[in-house]
Design a protein around this motif. Structure first.
Motif, PDB file in Angstrom:
ATOM      1  N   VAL A 193       1.000  -1.103   0.132  1.00  0.00           N
ATOM      2  CA  VAL A 193       0.007   0.016  -0.090  1.00  0.00           C
ATOM      3  C   VAL A 193       0.935   1.335   0.094  1.00  0.00           C
ATOM      4  CG1 VAL A 193      -1.764   1.157   1.362  1.00  0.00           C
ATOM      5  CG2 VAL A 193      -2.091  -1.149   1.245  1.00  0.00           C
ATOM      6  N   LYS A 194       0.345   2.058  -0.858  1.00  0.00           N
ATOM      7  CA  LYS A 194       1.208   3.265  -0.961  1.00  0.00           C
ATOM      8  C   LYS A 194       0.720   4.563  -0.189  1.00  0.00           C
ATOM      9  CE  LYS A 194       2.499   1.934  -5.344  1.00  0.00           C
ATOM     10  NZ  LYS A 194       2.654   2.357  -6.720  1.00  0.00           N
ATOM     11  N   PRO A 195       1.148   5.065   1.013  1.00  0.00           N
ATOM     12  CA  PRO A 195       0.640   6.244   1.752  1.00  0.00           C
ATOM     13  C   PRO A 195       0.802   7.358   1.064  1.00  0.00           C
ATOM     14  CG  PRO A 195       1.869   4.759   3.340  1.00  0.00           C
ATOM     15  CD  PRO A 195       1.828   4.409   1.879  1.00  0.00           C
ATOM     16  N   ARG A 196       0.478   8.602   1.527  1.00  0.00           N
ATOM     17  CA  ARG A 196       0.786   9.810   0.827  1.00  0.00           C
ATOM     18  C   ARG A 196       2.521   9.955   1.109  1.00  0.00           C
ATOM     19  NH1 ARG A 196      -0.240  15.617   3.721  1.00  0.00           N
ATOM     20  NH2 ARG A 196       1.338  16.946   2.372  1.00  0.00           N
ATOM     21  N   SER A 197       3.029  10.285   0.113  1.00  0.00           N
ATOM     22  CA  SER A 197       4.528  10.433  -0.096  1.00  0.00           C
ATOM     23  C   SER A 197       5.121  11.433   0.738  1.00  0.00           C
ATOM     24  CB  SER A 197       5.039  10.232  -1.442  1.00  0.00           C
ATOM     25  OG  SER A 197       4.870   9.066  -2.174  1.00  0.00           O
ATOM     26  N   THR A 198       6.341  11.327   1.087  1.00  0.00           N
ATOM     27  CA  THR A 198       7.160  12.501   1.991  1.00  0.00           C
ATOM     28  C   THR A 198       7.668  13.405   1.129  1.00  0.00           C
ATOM     29  OG1 THR A 198       8.785  12.781   3.341  1.00  0.00           O
ATOM     30  CG2 THR A 198       9.050  10.878   2.153  1.00  0.00           C
ATOM     31  N   SER A 199       7.637  14.348   1.106  1.00  0.00           N
ATOM     32  CA  SER A 199       8.429  15.462   0.326  1.00  0.00           C
ATOM     33  C   SER A 199       9.825  15.444   0.633  1.00  0.00           C
ATOM     34  CB  SER A 199       7.857  17.004   0.781  1.00  0.00           C
ATOM     35  OG  SER A 199       8.316  17.121   2.070  1.00  0.00           O
ATOM     36  N   LYS A 200      10.219  14.488   1.624  1.00  0.00           N
ATOM     37  CA  LYS A 200      11.882  14.414   1.754  1.00  0.00           C
ATOM     38  C   LYS A 200      12.364  13.469   1.009  1.00  0.00           C
ATOM     39  CE  LYS A 200      11.082  17.445   5.219  1.00  0.00           C
ATOM     40  NZ  LYS A 200      11.980  18.734   5.081  1.00  0.00           N
ATOM     41  N   ARG A 201      11.706  12.843  -0.012  1.00  0.00           N
ATOM     42  CA  ARG A 201      12.389  11.686  -0.726  1.00  0.00           C
ATOM     43  C   ARG A 201      12.803  12.163  -2.185  1.00  0.00           C
ATOM     44  NH1 ARG A 201       7.548  12.524  -2.839  1.00  0.00           N
ATOM     45  NH2 ARG A 201       6.778  11.802  -4.868  1.00  0.00           N
ATOM     46  N   PHE A 202      13.571  11.506  -2.899  1.00  0.00           N
ATOM     47  CA  PHE A 202      13.909  11.803  -4.266  1.00  0.00           C
ATOM     48  C   PHE A 202      12.681  11.437  -5.161  1.00  0.00           C
ATOM     49  CE2 PHE A 202      18.128  11.146  -2.553  1.00  0.00           C
ATOM     50  CZ  PHE A 202      18.748  12.379  -3.069  1.00  0.00           C
ATOM     51  N   GLU A 203      12.543  12.139  -6.285  1.00  0.00           N
ATOM     52  CA  GLU A 203      11.121  12.093  -7.069  1.00  0.00           C
ATOM     53  C   GLU A 203      10.844  10.680  -7.310  1.00  0.00           C
ATOM     54  OE1 GLU A 203       8.495  14.106  -7.435  1.00  0.00           O
ATOM     55  OE2 GLU A 203       9.267  15.512  -5.907  1.00  0.00           O
ATOM     56  N   HIS A 204      11.831  10.049  -7.810  1.00  0.00           N
ATOM     57  CA  HIS A 204      11.657   8.635  -8.460  1.00  0.00           C
ATOM     58  C   HIS A 204      11.185   7.625  -7.073  1.00  0.00           C
ATOM     59  CE1 HIS A 204      15.636   8.291  -6.810  1.00  0.00           C
ATOM     60  NE2 HIS A 204      15.565   7.118  -6.689  1.00  0.00           N
ATOM     61  N   LEU A 205      11.336   8.162  -5.893  1.00  0.00           N
ATOM     62  CA  LEU A 205      11.072   6.986  -5.040  1.00  0.00           C
ATOM     63  C   LEU A 205       9.616   6.898  -4.393  1.00  0.00           C
ATOM     64  CD1 LEU A 205      12.358   4.921  -3.161  1.00  0.00           C
ATOM     65  CD2 LEU A 205      12.968   6.648  -1.440  1.00  0.00           C
ATOM     66  N   THR A 206       8.919   5.981  -4.376  1.00  0.00           N
ATOM     67  CA  THR A 206       7.673   5.836  -3.376  1.00  0.00           C
ATOM     68  C   THR A 206       8.014   5.506  -1.874  1.00  0.00           C
ATOM     69  OG1 THR A 206       6.670   4.820  -5.390  1.00  0.00           O
ATOM     70  CG2 THR A 206       5.860   4.409  -3.156  1.00  0.00           C
ATOM     71  N   ASP A 207       7.814   6.646  -1.095  1.00  0.00           N
ATOM     72  CA  ASP A 207       8.248   6.582   0.160  1.00  0.00           C
ATOM     73  C   ASP A 207       7.126   7.408   1.146  1.00  0.00           C
ATOM     74  OD1 ASP A 207      10.113   5.472   2.309  1.00  0.00           O
ATOM     75  OD2 ASP A 207      10.859   7.694   2.312  1.00  0.00           O
ATOM     76  N   PRO A 208       6.574   6.651   2.125  1.00  0.00           N
ATOM     77  CA  PRO A 208       6.720   5.541   2.810  1.00  0.00           C
ATOM     78  C   PRO A 208       5.972   4.330   1.812  1.00  0.00           C
ATOM     79  CG  PRO A 208       5.173   6.620   4.241  1.00  0.00           C
ATOM     80  CD  PRO A 208       5.663   7.669   3.054  1.00  0.00           C
ATOM     81  N   GLN A 209       6.237   3.130   2.396  1.00  0.00           N
ATOM     82  CA  GLN A 209       5.253   1.938   1.670  1.00  0.00           C
ATOM     83  C   GLN A 209       5.008   1.104   3.082  1.00  0.00           C
ATOM     84  OE1 GLN A 209       7.255  -0.261  -1.266  1.00  0.00           O
ATOM     85  NE2 GLN A 209       8.501   1.304  -1.799  1.00  0.00           N
ATOM     86  N   ILE A 210       3.634   0.693   2.798  1.00  0.00           N
ATOM     87  CA  ILE A 210       3.311  -0.641   3.841  1.00  0.00           C
ATOM     88  C   ILE A 210       3.077  -1.739   3.186  1.00  0.00           C
ATOM     89  CG2 ILE A 210       1.599  -0.964   5.735  1.00  0.00           C
ATOM     90  CD1 ILE A 210       0.760   1.913   5.726  1.00  0.00           C
ATOM     91  N   VAL A 211       3.850  -2.872   3.665  1.00  0.00           N
ATOM     92  CA  VAL A 211       3.943  -4.119   3.179  1.00  0.00           C
ATOM     93  C   VAL A 211       2.916  -4.913   4.068  1.00  0.00           C
ATOM     94  CG1 VAL A 211       5.347  -6.280   2.532  1.00  0.00           C
ATOM     95  CG2 VAL A 211       6.165  -3.881   2.283  1.00  0.00           C
ATOM     96  N   PHE A 226       9.763   3.276   5.739  1.00  0.00           N
ATOM     97  CA  PHE A 226       9.803   4.816   5.501  1.00  0.00           C
ATOM     98  C   PHE A 226      11.370   5.018   5.672  1.00  0.00           C
ATOM     99  CE2 PHE A 226       8.257   8.817   7.915  1.00  0.00           C
ATOM    100  CZ  PHE A 226       8.680   9.416   6.634  1.00  0.00           C
ATOM    101  N   VAL A 227      12.108   5.139   4.711  1.00  0.00           N
ATOM    102  CA  VAL A 227      13.470   5.292   4.623  1.00  0.00           C
ATOM    103  C   VAL A 227      13.869   6.769   4.387  1.00  0.00           C
ATOM    104  CG1 VAL A 227      13.856   3.124   3.700  1.00  0.00           C
ATOM    105  CG2 VAL A 227      13.290   4.987   2.205  1.00  0.00           C
TER     106      VAL A 227
END
Length: 335
Positions: A193-211, A226-227
């Motif tokens: 599951v893909k929650p709202r993405s953090t603005s602190k990530r690089f654009e290509h990255l889906t973060d956080p994720q829930i497995v 949440f990396v």
């Protein structure tokens, strides 16, 4: 007796293991180091006064190498492990054992043909004191039959080279193995599951994720990955059973009170969090080799199973669907 260790892969974790085997672990001596970068190999070999050997194949066959530690790039692990089995030499392989499940099956077949266990996979959480205490409580029925588990794996940040699939392949793989071990059960399906993405990530990255994982017995596990959490390296795990819960303790650290606040520092990286577990892991492996006891750590089956699960999780991330996890029948050899 002192076991002669050959190390393949002189990157960061390889250097850490050479230092550990030289300065912390008893009963082992690093005799040879190999890496595609010979200058890097020479730097790491100097820590132990070891020789540099210019290829993994030559290192595995070397007369002064009784056992091998593999810390090279994941996609080459399978062939290097298979070469160790062919030479009849014990091998400690950092995760992943393989990046492809078919290669995992080749390793299982080769090890069974050899007739005894040679392969151990570097899932160090099984050697962490907190996880071991949780395992003892669950196995003793201290919380009843496990129904659910809630986990979090948070890193302060990751480099730009980190991609979305690595959230399970490189990060949550530790939770995958730890929960298989804690619950003594295999996974049968996975969803991401893909929650709202953090603005602190690089654009290509889906973060956080829930497995979201389901076991054969019907237990449900959620793993938050949440990396780019910013604040530290934070590992959490709670197993909910029919009669109680058991939670992984935070690392022991002083609580400071002052300026109208009370709190403790959060660990900032995984070497600090799991340093003691790495020490115990390699010491127990070395002790097994020196005593001719059968290896008791994570097996080739564990490495294969983790690869099947994480590969399925990548497909789940890409498809948005619940993906079945299909393991081959577990051989009696790995019972």
């Amino acid at each position: 007796m002192t076991i002669g260790i050959g190390l393949i892969g002189a990157g960061w974790i390889g250097e850490e293991h050479v230092s550990r085997l030289t300065n912390v672990i008893t009963g082992a001596r690093v005799t040879a180091v190999s890496d595609i970068d010979l200058d890097r190999a020479a730097k790491v070999a100097a820590i132990a006064g070891a020789r540099v050997i210019d290829s993994p194949e030559k290192l595995i066959d070397d007369a002064e190498v009784d056992a091998v530690v593999i810390t090279s790039w994941g996609p080459v692990h399978a062939e290097q492990v298979l070469a160790c089995i062919a030479a009849g030499k014990p091998v400690f392989c950092e995760k992943p054992l393989t990046t492809d499940a078919a290669d995992g099956l080749r390793i299982l077949e080769a090890e069974q043909a050899h007739g005894s266990r040679l392969v151990q996979v570097g899932f160090m959480r099984r050697y962490d004191a907190g996880y071991r205490q949780m395992k003892q409580i669950i196995d003793a029925g201290g919380v009843g039959a496990p129904l659910m588990a809630h986990c979090a794996h948070r890193n302060p940040s990751v480099p730009e080279s980190y991609h979305s699939g690595m959230a399970t392949l490189d990060t949550a793989v530790h939770e995958v193995d730890a929960l298989r071990w804690l619950l003594d059960d295999e996974f049968v399906s996975v969803q991401v599951v893909k929650p709202r993405s953090t603005s602190k990530r690089f654009e290509h990255l889906t973060d956080p994720q829930i497995v979201l994982l389901e076991t054969a017995a019907g237990a449900r596990i959620d793993v938050e990955v949440f990396v780019n959490c910013q604040y530290g390296y934070d590992i959490q795990c709670e197993v909910v059973g029919e009669t109680g819960t058991v939670r992984l303790p935070d690392p022991a650290t002083p609580v400071v009170r002052g300026a109208a606040q009370a709190g403790f520092a959060v660990v900032q990286d995984f070497p600090s969090r799991f340093a003691a577990a790495f020490d115990v892991e390699l010491q127990e492996w070395t002790d097994s080799l020196n005593s001719d006891r059968a290896l008791a750590g994570p097996s080739a089956w564990d490495g294969y199973a983790a690869t099947v699960v994480t590969n399925a999780a990548v497909r789940a991330l890409e498809s948005g669907q619940i993906v079945p996890i299909e393991l081959t029948e577990r051989p009696a050899f790995y019972a």
